[in-house]
Enzyme design. Structure first.
Site, mmCIF file in Angstrom:
data_model
loop_
_atom_site.group_PDB
_atom_site.id
_atom_site.type_symbol
_atom_site.label_atom_id
_atom_site.label_comp_id
_atom_site.label_asym_id
_atom_site.label_seq_id
_atom_site.Cartn_x
_atom_site.Cartn_y
_atom_site.Cartn_z
ATOM 1 N N GLN A 154 0.831 -1.204 0.000
ATOM 2 C CA GLN A 154 0.000 0.000 0.000
ATOM 3 C C GLN A 154 0.865 1.252 0.000
ATOM 4 O O GLN A 154 1.744 1.392 0.859
ATOM 5 C CB GLN A 154 -0.893 0.045 1.250
ATOM 6 C CG GLN A 154 -2.121 -0.822 1.166
ATOM 7 C CD GLN A 154 -2.971 -0.691 2.409
ATOM 8 O OE1 GLN A 154 -3.489 -1.674 2.907
ATOM 9 N NE2 GLN A 154 -3.121 0.517 2.921
ATOM 10 N N GLY A 180 -0.261 24.250 12.665
ATOM 11 C CA GLY A 180 0.202 25.152 13.718
ATOM 12 C C GLY A 180 0.130 24.541 15.092
ATOM 13 O O GLY A 180 0.745 23.527 15.378
ATOM 14 N N GLY A 181 -0.652 25.187 15.984
ATOM 15 C CA GLY A 181 -0.681 24.772 17.383
ATOM 16 C C GLY A 181 0.387 25.511 18.176
ATOM 17 O O GLY A 181 1.160 26.314 17.650
ATOM 18 N N THR A 183 3.221 24.601 19.570
ATOM 19 C CA THR A 183 4.623 24.363 19.265
ATOM 20 C C THR A 183 4.975 24.634 17.812
ATOM 21 O O THR A 183 6.132 24.879 17.491
ATOM 22 C CB THR A 183 4.995 22.905 19.613
ATOM 23 O OG1 THR A 183 4.529 22.602 20.927
ATOM 24 C CG2 THR A 183 6.497 22.691 19.592
ATOM 25 N N GLU A 238 -0.834 30.549 16.800
ATOM 26 C CA GLU A 238 -0.790 30.993 18.193
ATOM 27 C C GLU A 238 0.483 31.812 18.446
ATOM 28 O O GLU A 238 1.496 31.242 18.818
ATOM 29 C CB GLU A 238 -0.859 29.793 19.129
ATOM 30 C CG GLU A 238 -2.142 28.980 18.945
ATOM 31 C CD GLU A 238 -2.326 27.902 19.985
ATOM 32 O OE1 GLU A 238 -1.735 27.997 21.087
ATOM 33 O OE2 GLU A 238 -3.061 26.963 19.713
ATOM 34 N N ASP A 314 -8.741 27.139 29.430
ATOM 35 C CA ASP A 314 -7.382 27.443 29.898
ATOM 36 C C ASP A 314 -7.259 28.873 30.411
ATOM 37 O O ASP A 314 -6.201 29.496 30.324
ATOM 38 C CB ASP A 314 -6.343 27.207 28.806
ATOM 39 C CG ASP A 314 -6.031 25.733 28.591
ATOM 40 O OD1 ASP A 314 -5.313 25.419 27.648
ATOM 41 O OD2 ASP A 314 -6.510 24.893 29.373
#
Length: 598
Positions: A154, A180-181, A183, A238, A314
């Site tokens: 595969q 992104g995020g 980190t 971020e 948060d």
């Protein structure tokens, strides 16, 4: 947050601010109680929220959830788990996180390299990724969505192939790739800086993840092999203007460039959609604090986005190791909340303040609002933030000091101060430990020494009641592997999203005092009753209004800017949405402009 994993390590959880300053203070808090009561799924009557956005109330809505790339390792949470638990059939969008930006070429890319887990490393995410998890890990029959094992030849295996199988079993499910995020946001400012760099990034992402031209690595991938996996992108920068991970690039032009980057994604996705005879989605995960919201063009983004995930959680956590304890996702900021506002006269962290900033605006921060309420999703975290060594105080540990973060757990990487629902469900599902803050409209959990802040059925219902009353578009969860196979919180989110808030008072009756009580017993006074007697309201002894303008009333919501009122012999007009703010109290920086004597 960090979790050590055997392959490419988890990028630090994107929802964690480094400090309280990483989130922003909102406008003046609106602790709103109506006379109408709604019955929560926990069986406790609570007041329906008032409308803060001015948008029409809604019923139903889209359901969105994040699936973490790294969850297949130590936690053994696979796409098959999403199918077998019934989660997939109840979702509209599944967001797969995270892709990174190549620091060498400023393009989308695939590689297998662990991100650094050192928060003090400014290059923690440079060149990191997990191509192995994405399209090179073989699945056997026991872990495959459809029970069919991968074969030796595969070209596409891994999570990508399993996501295709998940979509085949759930034809209405769309899967987006999040870029992104926390980190992996270091180079967004660079790629957004010019028309050329924006086009270069977007075209590379579409080529790799929509057209499916994955790089050939380890015997897998190649032209077209990844086609059909993703139905669009989620952009998780971020943050524009700074305030994210240490070492992130930032520019004073990020505000306008973020809009331009979204416009480029929308344009190229539309062009690709015409070629493919389909519509590709574009979403964004964005900050809930005014210091972040002021760095985006709230009034311009809506035209490009399918939906917006405002990270409404948060807001507090054990990065403040000794407290005071507080809620990580309060709808409102109660009068007993000990947080010191960043700007005098402004409210504290709350969902209400965040949603109002996006939709109505906050002139003190230069936020104009204007984002469509019906494109905003309410965030629901499936993890908890906590402290230990917490004295009971008067409200069962709420707003008390602590000796340190609550003890972490193995599945969460033994990071203190945070646990997933599946690690903590025996604690937070115990009625003896469960309390309700009726001012903040959220739950918390306390056993006499350890305090956890997070969700249960009652708090989720309250959040979605607020979403419906304020005309929001739906809900999103971060993240599914925090649940494992225990889907109670997810089911609460789905049921609450599918419903509606039957009564949405147009004008609040006052701000309740913080009254925490076990949810297993009723509060000492009905939650639909104002905390003060009518005689305590300034409007009850108000002087007569001047000619041509009604007298200001503390209980009235003044949603439209420029509303003319009279008070104590003067005319006033409001600059933005307000309720309960005495026109004589704010001075030149307040919400009311003094237009002179009657």
């Amino acid at each position: 947050m960090n979790r050590a994993l055997p392959m490419a390590q988890e990028p630090t959880r994107r929802r964690r601010p480094k400090s309280l300053a990483a989130l922003a203070v909102g406008t003046a808090a609106s602790l709103l109680l109506g006379a109408s009561l709604a019955l929560t799924s926990g069986g406790t009557a609570q007041a329906a929220p008032t409308n803060s956005t001015g948008a029409p109330a809604t019923s139903g809505g889209i359901k969105v959830a994040y699936f973490d790339q790294w969850s297949i390792y130590a936690n053994g949470y696979y796409p098959k788990t999403i199918q077998d638990t019934g989660v997939a059939s109840k979702l509209d969008y599944l967001i797969y996180d995270f892709a990174n930006i190549d620091p060498a070429n400023l393009t989308c890319f695939e590689t297998t390299k662990a991100a650094s887990q050192d928060e003090n490393n400014p290059s923690a995410g440079d060149g990191a990724g997990d191509a192995y998890a994405d399209y090179q890990k073989t699945y056997d029959a026991s872990t495959s969505v459809d029970g069919a094992a991968d074969t030796w030849n595969q070209p596409l295996v891994g999570n990508f192939n399993q996501l295709k199988k998940l979509k085949a079993k759930n034809p209405n499910l769309k899967v987006l790739l999040s870029i992104g995020g926390w980190t992996y946001s270091k180079y967004f400012s660079d790629v957004a800086a010019s028309d050329g760099s924006r086009k270069k990034l977007v075209s590379s992402c579409i080529d790799m993840f929509i057209k499916g031209n994955l790089p050939a690595q380890g015997g897998f991938g190649g032209p077209g092999t990844g086609a059909g996996v993703f139905d669009g992108f989620d952009i998780d920068w971020e943050y524009p203007g700074g305030g994210g991970h240490l070492g992130n690039d930032a520019s004073s032009s990020d505000k306008q460039n973020f809009t331009a980057l979204m416009a480029e994604f929308r344009s190229e996705l539309d062009a690709q959609g015409k070629a493919d005879n389909k519509t590709y989605a574009l979403s964004a995960a964005v900050g809930a604090g005014q210091d972040k919201i002021q760095n985006v063009e709230t009034d311009k983004l809506g035209q490009y986005l399918t939906f917006l995930d405002v990270m409404t959680y948060d807001m507090h956590g054990a990065w403040d190791a000794t407290g005071p304890t507080n809620h990580q996702a309060p709808i409102y900021s109660g009068p007993s909340d000990p947080m010191t506002p960043v700007k005098p006269g402004n409210g504290k962290y709350s969902i209400d303040n965040a949603i109002k900033a996006w939709t109505v605006g906050d002139p003190q921060y230069g936020i104009v609002g204007g984002f469509p309420a019906n494109k905003i999703n309410m965030g629901v975290p499936f993890y908890y933030r906590g402290w230990t060594g917490v004295p009971a105080g008067t409200d069962h540990g709420l707003f008390q000091g602590a000796t340190g973060p609550a003890t972490g757990a193995a599945m969460s990487g033994n990071v203190n101060g945070i646990r997933m629902y599946k690690e903590l469900n025996g604690f937070v599902d115990n009625p003896a430990y469960t309390y309700w803050d009726d001012a903040a409209k959220t739950s918390y959990f306390y056993d006499g020494t350890t305090f956890w802040s997070g969700e249960n059925a009652q708090s989720i219902q309250a959040k979605l009641d607020y979403a419906h009353c304020n005309g929001l578009g739906g809900s999103f969860a971060f993240s599914l592997y925090d649940l494992g196979t225990r889907t109670a919180l997810f089911d609460s989110m789905v049921n609450a999203t599918n419903g509606s808030a039957a009564n949405c008072p147009a004008a609040p009756t006052g701000s309740p005092s913080s009254s925490a009580s076990p949810t297993s017993s009723p509060s000492s006074s009905p939650s639909g009753s104002p905390s003060s007697s009518p005689s305590s309201s300034p409007s009850s002894s108000a002087p007569a209004g001047c000619a041509g303008a009604p007298s200001w009333n503390s209980a009235t919501v003044y949603a439209a800017a420029g509303t003319k009122v009279s008070w104590k012999g003067h005319y006033y007009t409001n600059k933005w949405w307000t309720q309960g703010e005495d026109p004589t109290a704010g001075g030149q920086w307040g919400v009311w402009t003094d237009n002179g004597p009657c």
